[in-house]
Design a protein around this motif. Structure first.
Motif, mmCIF file in Angstrom:
data_model
loop_
_atom_site.group_PDB
_atom_site.id
_atom_site.type_symbol
_atom_site.label_atom_id
_atom_site.label_comp_id
_atom_site.label_asym_id
_atom_site.label_seq_id
_atom_site.Cartn_x
_atom_site.Cartn_y
_atom_site.Cartn_z
ATOM 1 N N GLY A 36 3.605 -5.061 9.709
ATOM 2 C CA GLY A 36 2.492 -4.363 9.766
ATOM 3 C C GLY A 36 2.748 -2.731 9.770
ATOM 4 N N TYR A 37 4.029 -2.422 9.727
ATOM 5 C CA TYR A 37 4.331 -1.083 9.625
ATOM 6 C C TYR A 37 5.795 -0.840 9.105
ATOM 7 N N PRO A 38 6.299 -1.433 7.737
ATOM 8 C CA PRO A 38 7.551 -1.259 7.237
ATOM 9 C C PRO A 38 7.974 0.037 7.382
ATOM 10 N N CYS A 39 7.190 1.232 6.950
ATOM 11 C CA CYS A 39 7.807 2.400 7.090
ATOM 12 C C CYS A 39 8.146 2.905 8.523
ATOM 13 N N SER A 81 0.810 -1.224 0.210
ATOM 14 C CA SER A 81 0.110 -0.202 -0.059
ATOM 15 C C SER A 81 0.932 1.270 0.148
ATOM 16 N N VAL A 82 1.988 1.225 0.262
ATOM 17 C CA VAL A 82 3.010 2.302 0.422
ATOM 18 C C VAL A 82 3.138 2.963 -0.808
ATOM 19 N N THR A 83 2.794 4.130 -0.826
ATOM 20 C CA THR A 83 3.168 5.274 -2.088
ATOM 21 C C THR A 83 4.249 5.937 -1.731
ATOM 22 N N VAL A 84 4.899 6.880 -2.691
ATOM 23 C CA VAL A 84 6.272 7.609 -2.297
ATOM 24 C C VAL A 84 5.690 8.693 -1.471
ATOM 25 N N ASP A 85 4.398 9.307 -1.491
ATOM 26 C CA ASP A 85 4.082 10.386 -0.655
ATOM 27 C C ASP A 85 3.654 9.748 0.731
ATOM 28 N N TYR A 86 3.064 8.618 0.791
ATOM 29 C CA TYR A 86 2.843 7.932 2.290
ATOM 30 C C TYR A 86 4.451 7.797 2.962
ATOM 31 N N TRP A 87 5.138 7.281 1.995
ATOM 32 C CA TRP A 87 6.656 6.996 2.668
ATOM 33 C C TRP A 87 7.076 7.939 3.139
ATOM 34 N N ASP A 88 7.077 9.348 2.372
ATOM 35 C CA ASP A 88 7.560 10.654 2.841
ATOM 36 C C ASP A 88 7.055 11.134 4.124
ATOM 37 N N GLN A 89 5.611 11.002 4.070
ATOM 38 C CA GLN A 89 4.903 11.381 5.223
ATOM 39 C C GLN A 89 5.298 10.723 6.593
ATOM 40 N N ARG A 90 5.521 9.441 6.164
ATOM 41 C CA ARG A 90 5.836 8.652 7.521
ATOM 42 C C ARG A 90 7.135 9.280 8.189
#
Length: 263
Positions: A166-169, A116-125
């Motif tokens: 459950g939470y790789p980022c 489910s991880v997008t570049v934007d989600y990665w950056d936000q995390r």
């Protein structure tokens, strides 16, 4: 869930070296952060914190005032905005003095899958769980140098060390905390600034109780820990107080686990 044990703050250790010292805590409005704010306030330190949770932060401050303690300095701040974070630290330092202690507590362990991880989600995390730690340190170090030393305490995580999914980022961001602690220890140590990581086990904050703990996971946790009691936020605060105080004067570049013997 089995009832949590009662912890009486009046029975905990008193650290005279913390009285009057200025302390900055990120994410101090709820959960572990609120316990940290309260613990330092009860040591008669001058406490400043930031959080995005306005209602919880106001309630925390009012509760401490009702105890007869000075109201901590606090502001609403989204740590994803590094300029806002560093500006808040600067304003707090003007009001209560250069900081002797920084506790990098803010984090968000929202669950997600690799797919489910997008570049934007990665950056936000990373913007919540990784970047603020470094830039808060950058902001407080000049004041610590002026004071002739200080203590930086970074909150780590047991999750990535246990190889949980459950939470790789979150795992990536939190694993980097240990690297940052080790990587800054020597240059900061030259100025008598200590830096350590405190790694909690699974702490029974209101958020964890609401979102993540169920009967099955509680049973597994109790079987994995060597101690029978579940962790509470105050247990983490005890270790942080020690490392912030002069009692921890020769502790640096280390990771201290508070996990009930889980790992």
């Amino acid at each position: 869930m089995t009832a949590l044990r009662q912890i009486d703050p009046a029975t905990l250790a008193r650290y005279p070296s913390l009285e009057g010292r200025s302390v900055f805590i990120t994410g101090g409005g709820s959960g572990i952060g609120a316990a940290l704010v309260a613990a330092f306030a009860r040591q008669r330190a001058r406490v400043a914190f930031i959080d995005i949770a306005q209602e919880a932060s106001r309630a925390l401050v009012q509760g401490l005032v009702d105890e007869g303690l000075p109201a901590p300095w606090w502001e609403v701040c989204d740590v994803r905005d590094i300029a806002a974070l560093q500006s808040a630290i600067a304003r707090a330092a003007v009001d209560i003095g250069d900081f002797s202690v920084l506790v990098n507590n803010v984090a968000s362990d929202d669950r997600h899958t690799m797919e489910s991880v997008t570049v934007d989600y990665w950056d936000q995390r990373m913007a919540i769980n990784q970047r603020p730690t470094f830039f808060a340190i950058q902001a407080v170090v000049p004041g610590m140098k002026r004071r002739g030393g200080g203590s930086v305490i970074n909150l780590g995580s047991s999750g990535w060390q246990l190889k949980q999914g459950g939470y790789p980022c979150y795992a990536v961001a939190k694993s980097s905390v240990n690297g940052l602690t080790r990587g800054l220890a020597a240059p900061l140590g030259a100025h008598r600034i200590r830096i350590n990581t405190v790694t909690p086990g699974w702490v029974m904050t209101e958020r964890q109780l609401k979102l993540n703990l169920d009967a099955k996971s509680e049973q597994a946790l109790r079987e994995a820990q060597v101690l029978p009691d579940l962790l509470q936020s105050e247990d983490i605060a005890r270790m942080v107080l020690f490392l912030a105080s002069d009692d921890g004067a020769m502790c640096s570049a280390q990771e201290f686990k508070v996990d009930g013997g889980w790992m």
